[in-house]
Enzyme design. Structure first.
Site, PDB file in Angstrom:
ATOM      1  N   CYS A  16      65.735  37.293  33.628  1.00 29.97           N
ATOM      2  CA  CYS A  16      65.556  36.710  32.289  1.00 29.97           C
ATOM      3  C   CYS A  16      66.006  35.254  32.364  1.00 29.97           C
ATOM      4  O   CYS A  16      66.055  34.675  33.452  1.00 29.97           O
ATOM      5  CB  CYS A  16      66.311  37.519  31.231  1.00 29.97           C
ATOM      6  N   ASN A  19      70.551  35.598  32.268  1.00 24.28           N
ATOM      7  CA  ASN A  19      71.170  36.708  33.015  1.00 24.28           C
ATOM      8  C   ASN A  19      72.492  37.144  32.366  1.00 24.28           C
ATOM      9  O   ASN A  19      73.457  37.457  33.050  1.00 24.28           O
ATOM     10  CB  ASN A  19      71.377  36.348  34.501  1.00 24.28           C
ATOM     11  N   CYS A  21      71.974  38.789  28.893  1.00 25.05           N
ATOM     12  CA  CYS A  21      71.565  39.766  27.860  1.00 25.05           C
ATOM     13  C   CYS A  21      70.545  40.774  28.401  1.00 25.05           C
ATOM     14  O   CYS A  21      70.874  41.939  28.644  1.00 25.05           O
ATOM     15  CB  CYS A  21      70.983  39.060  26.637  1.00 25.05           C
ATOM     16  N   ARG A  22      69.296  40.336  28.587  1.00 22.51           N
ATOM     17  CA  ARG A  22      68.226  41.286  28.887  1.00 22.51           C
ATOM     18  C   ARG A  22      68.258  41.810  30.315  1.00 22.51           C
ATOM     19  O   ARG A  22      68.229  43.031  30.537  1.00 22.51           O
ATOM     20  CB  ARG A  22      66.857  40.660  28.572  1.00 22.51           C
ATOM     21  N   SER A  23      68.290  40.914  31.311  1.00 23.97           N
ATOM     22  CA  SER A  23      68.213  41.419  32.693  1.00 23.97           C
ATOM     23  C   SER A  23      69.469  42.182  33.133  1.00 23.97           C
ATOM     24  O   SER A  23      69.340  43.164  33.877  1.00 23.97           O
ATOM     25  CB  SER A  23      67.831  40.309  33.687  1.00 23.97           C
ATOM     26  N   ASP A 131      64.103  37.820  23.101  1.00 21.78           N
ATOM     27  CA  ASP A 131      65.396  37.265  23.516  1.00 21.78           C
ATOM     28  C   ASP A 131      66.397  37.494  22.388  1.00 21.78           C
ATOM     29  O   ASP A 131      66.256  36.924  21.309  1.00 21.78           O
ATOM     30  CB  ASP A 131      65.212  35.773  23.787  1.00 21.78           C
TER      31      ASP A 131
HETATM   32  P1  4NP Z   1      68.987  36.340  28.327  1.00 21.61           P
HETATM   33  O1  4NP Z   1      69.406  35.653  26.933  1.00 21.61           O
HETATM   34  O2  4NP Z   1      67.940  35.432  28.950  1.00 21.61           O
HETATM   35  O3  4NP Z   1      68.424  37.646  27.903  1.00 21.61           O
HETATM   36  O4  4NP Z   1      70.243  36.445  29.142  1.00 21.61           O
HETATM   37  C1  4NP Z   1      69.848  34.331  26.813  1.00 21.61           C
HETATM   38  C2  4NP Z   1      71.133  34.021  27.165  1.00 21.61           C
HETATM   39  C3  4NP Z   1      71.585  32.727  27.008  1.00 21.61           C
HETATM   40  C4  4NP Z   1      70.734  31.748  26.500  1.00 21.61           C
HETATM   41  C5  4NP Z   1      69.426  32.079  26.173  1.00 21.61           C
HETATM   42  C6  4NP Z   1      68.983  33.367  26.334  1.00 21.61           C
HETATM   43  N1  4NP Z   1      71.211  30.422  26.308  1.00 21.61           N
HETATM   44  O5  4NP Z   1      70.466  29.599  25.742  1.00 21.61           O
HETATM   45  O6  4NP Z   1      72.333  30.112  26.741  1.00 21.61           O
END
Ligand code: 4NP
Length: 158
Positions: A16, A19, A21-23, A131
Site C-alpha cells: 500500500c 505500510n 494500515c492496509r498492507s 485508504d
Molecule cells: P496505508 O495508509 O497506505 O494503507 O498504510 C496510509 C498511511 C499513511 C498515509 C497515507 C495512507 N500518509 O499519508 O501518511
C-alpha cells in the site's frame, strides 16, 4: 494445465502507500490463514513510500485486527525495494496508484507478478481497497481484505 498453474506461489508481498494500515492488515490476515491452512508461504508487506519506515501499524488497524483475532504488533513499516520483485512470486497492490507505482519500478519481466488485491473478488464492485488513514472505516477495510486474502489463498494453494 498451463505452466503457470503448476508453479506454486511460495511468497506473497502486499503493498500500500504507507505500510501502516492496509498492507499490514493483509499481511497479518494472510499469515493467520496460511498458518491455519498448514501451507508454507512467505508473507510480507511494504509501502510504496518510506514515510513511516520502522513504525508499528496504525493503532486503528491494530485494534480492528485484534478485535478479529489477529496480532499485528510484530510488524514494522518498510518501503518497497526493487529486490522485492525477485524475492516474491506475487505482489498485490491495494489500489491503482500503488499498482502504477509498482509497475514503474518493476524490472523488465517482473510486471507479471503484479496484481490488484481486489481482483481476487471479481463479484465485488470495488477494485481498490479504500485508504482508511484519513477516512476511517477500518472495519469495512478489514472485511474486504480478509475476503480477498481468502480468495488469494484458495487460488494459490487451493
Ligand atoms: P496505508 O495508509 O497506505 O494503507 O498504510 C496510509 C498511511 C499513511 C498515509 C497515507 C495512507 N500518509 O499519508 O501518511
Amino acid at each position: 494445465m498451463t505452466q503457470e498453474s503448476v508453479v506454486m506461489t511460495q511468497s506473497i508481498l502486499f503493498v500500500c502507500l504507507g505500510n501502516i494500515c492496509r498492507s499490514p492488515t493483509a499481511e497479518g490476515i494472510m499469515r493467520g490463514l496460511v498458518q491455519s491452512a498448514g501451507v508454507e508461504i512467505e508473507v510480507d508487506s511494504a509501502g510504496t513510500s518510506g514515510w513511516h519506515n520502522g513504525a508499528l501499524p496504525d493503532r486503528r488497524s491494530m485494534a480492528e485486527a485484534a478485535r478479529r483475532g489477529y496480532d499485528l504488533s510484530g510488524q514494522r513499516s518498510r518501503q518497497m525495494v526493487v529486490q522485492d520483485f525477485a524475492r516474491f512470486d506475487l505482489i498485490l497492490a491495494m489500489d491503482r496508484s500503488n499498482f502504477h507505482n509498482l509497475q514503474a519500478m518493476a524490472p523488465s519481466g517482473a510486471g507479471g507478478k503484479l496484481g490488484l488485491l481486489l481482483d481476487y473478488l471479481p463479484d465485488q464492485p470495488l477494485r481498490e481497497v479504500p485508504d482508511p488513514y484519513y477516512e476511517d472505516g477500518f472495519d469495512r477495510v478489514f472485511d474486504l481484505i480478509e475476503a480477498a486474502c481468502r480468495a488469494v489463498l484458495a487460488d494459490v494453494a487451493g
